[in-house]
Scaffold this active site. Sequence first.
Site, PDB file in Angstrom:
ATOM      1  N   ARG A  76      37.740  -7.108 -15.600  1.00  0.00           N
ATOM      2  CA  ARG A  76      37.652  -7.792 -14.318  1.00  0.00           C
ATOM      3  C   ARG A  76      37.371  -9.278 -14.513  1.00  0.00           C
ATOM      4  O   ARG A  76      37.923 -10.121 -13.806  1.00  0.00           O
ATOM      5  CB  ARG A  76      36.551  -7.182 -13.445  1.00  0.00           C
ATOM      6  CG  ARG A  76      37.040  -6.042 -12.607  1.00  0.00           C
ATOM      7  CD  ARG A  76      36.075  -5.741 -11.486  1.00  0.00           C
ATOM      8  NE  ARG A  76      35.047  -4.822 -11.958  1.00  0.00           N
ATOM      9  CZ  ARG A  76      33.954  -4.536 -11.284  1.00  0.00           C
ATOM     10  NH1 ARG A  76      33.709  -5.095 -10.129  1.00  0.00           N
ATOM     11  NH2 ARG A  76      33.084  -3.694 -11.753  1.00  0.00           N
ATOM     12  N   TYR A  80      39.618 -12.226 -12.956  1.00  0.00           N
ATOM     13  CA  TYR A  80      39.072 -13.265 -12.084  1.00  0.00           C
ATOM     14  C   TYR A  80      39.388 -14.661 -12.632  1.00  0.00           C
ATOM     15  O   TYR A  80      39.757 -15.560 -11.879  1.00  0.00           O
ATOM     16  CB  TYR A  80      37.565 -13.104 -11.917  1.00  0.00           C
ATOM     17  CG  TYR A  80      37.130 -11.826 -11.236  1.00  0.00           C
ATOM     18  CD1 TYR A  80      37.998 -11.073 -10.447  1.00  0.00           C
ATOM     19  CD2 TYR A  80      35.837 -11.362 -11.384  1.00  0.00           C
ATOM     20  CE1 TYR A  80      37.581  -9.908  -9.830  1.00  0.00           C
ATOM     21  CE2 TYR A  80      35.412 -10.189 -10.764  1.00  0.00           C
ATOM     22  CZ  TYR A  80      36.287  -9.469  -9.993  1.00  0.00           C
ATOM     23  OH  TYR A  80      35.883  -8.315  -9.385  1.00  0.00           O
ATOM     24  N   TYR A 102      40.434 -11.345   0.937  1.00  0.00           N
ATOM     25  CA  TYR A 102      39.943 -10.266   1.795  1.00  0.00           C
ATOM     26  C   TYR A 102      38.472 -10.476   2.131  1.00  0.00           C
ATOM     27  O   TYR A 102      37.675 -10.867   1.284  1.00  0.00           O
ATOM     28  CB  TYR A 102      40.134  -8.930   1.073  1.00  0.00           C
ATOM     29  CG  TYR A 102      39.680  -7.733   1.862  1.00  0.00           C
ATOM     30  CD1 TYR A 102      40.410  -7.306   2.958  1.00  0.00           C
ATOM     31  CD2 TYR A 102      38.533  -7.047   1.515  1.00  0.00           C
ATOM     32  CE1 TYR A 102      40.000  -6.199   3.698  1.00  0.00           C
ATOM     33  CE2 TYR A 102      38.120  -5.938   2.238  1.00  0.00           C
ATOM     34  CZ  TYR A 102      38.852  -5.526   3.328  1.00  0.00           C
ATOM     35  OH  TYR A 102      38.443  -4.439   4.053  1.00  0.00           O
TER      36      TYR A 102
END
Length: 191
Positions: A76, A80, A102
């Site tokens: 992750r 990112y 989001y």
Amino acid sequence: MSVTSFSSNDFAGTSLVLVGSGIKFVAQLTIEAQTYLKQSPHVLYLLNEPAMEEWVKSVNPHATSLQAWYEKFPSRADSYAAITQAILDKLTAVQQLCVLVYGHPTVLAQSGLAAAKLAHAAGAEVKVLPGISAIDCLFADLMVDPGRAGCQFFEATDLLVYQRSVNPSQHLVLWQAGVIGMWGYYDEHDN
């Protein structure tokens, strides 16, 4: 993966608008955010709702998804960093950019926020427009006032790894409990 470093005037003359989509389709997208999305010459977005993605593409034909970067790396942190770099590269190329993420653009939206901070430090005009986050919806759904006793927020894996102290007299919100201990991207989870 690391993000390219920039000096204080690398983004002079550029502008970046970071927008939150809210949680419920277009209903929680502010009028101001909608205006930027419709009028921006270039839009990048990272959403988790196909219907919202279709709406964005319908109001701005220059909208491009960042999802491929999210799925490209096993970690992750690397995803990112790659998304942050993609935003900054696009800003360099086009000079004026709107990025839609989001929820709220500063709540568990590390890539967009990192890009905004780096661009601002390097001379870009940066505007961050709030969106309704999951926590706003949670407080409303549960009719909880976090100001009464206070509220603690922890990302679930971080809470365990770093053995954070929890105050039992306050509300406790654990973010991303459904992916606790998972460091990569998993299609079967709603990240």
